[in-house]
Design an enzyme around this catalytic site. Structure first.
Site, short mmCIF file in Angstrom:
data_model
loop_
_atom_site.label_atom_id
_atom_site.label_comp_id
_atom_site.label_asym_id
_atom_site.label_seq_id
_atom_site.Cartn_x
_atom_site.Cartn_y
_atom_site.Cartn_z
CB SER A 38 -15.29 50.88 -54.88
OG SER A 38 -16.08 51.89 -54.30
CE1 TYR A 63 -11.78 54.97 -56.08
CE2 TYR A 63 -14.15 54.95 -55.73
CZ TYR A 63 -12.90 54.45 -55.46
OH TYR A 63 -12.76 53.42 -54.56
#
Length: 108
Positions: A38, A63
């Site tokens: 990502s 994350y």
């Protein structure tokens, strides 16, 4: 509970282990390994002194760390595959359909 921070375990460690277990088979069959990350990897930092973020947990930090681990793994996997004569590449950023300005635009 295995003691691993949930996002790191889910987003990286499980995929890392599966890749390690299947690597010989993938190479023998000339298969491919795809590592999905990502853009959040740019926000990430690997916290070597607090990998499970027990001292200062933040979901965004967790994350980012997990996605940076994906990117570093992809780069190292590519380097090793090229060194052994197997094809290894990092194709770069690809836009998903949901990230395009309208649904008629094709991802690049």
């Amino acid at each position: 509970e295995d003691g691993f921070e949930l996002q790191l375990a889910t987003n990286h460690l499980g995929h890392f282990l599966l890749t390690a277990l299947l690597l010989d088979l993938v190479e023998a069959t000339e298969g491919r390994i795809t590592i999905v990350s990502s853009i959040a990897h740019k926000l990430g930092r690997i916290h070597l002194n607090d990998l499970m973020l027990e001292e200062s947990y933040d979901p965004t930090k967790a994350y980012g760390q997990s996605k940076l681990a994906n990117m570093q793994f992809a780069q190292e996997m590519s380097r090793r595959l090229i060194a052994t004569g197997s094809a290894g590449e990092i194709p770069g950023l690809r836009r998903a359909r949901g990230q395009c300005k309208n649904s008629q635009t094709r991802p690049r």
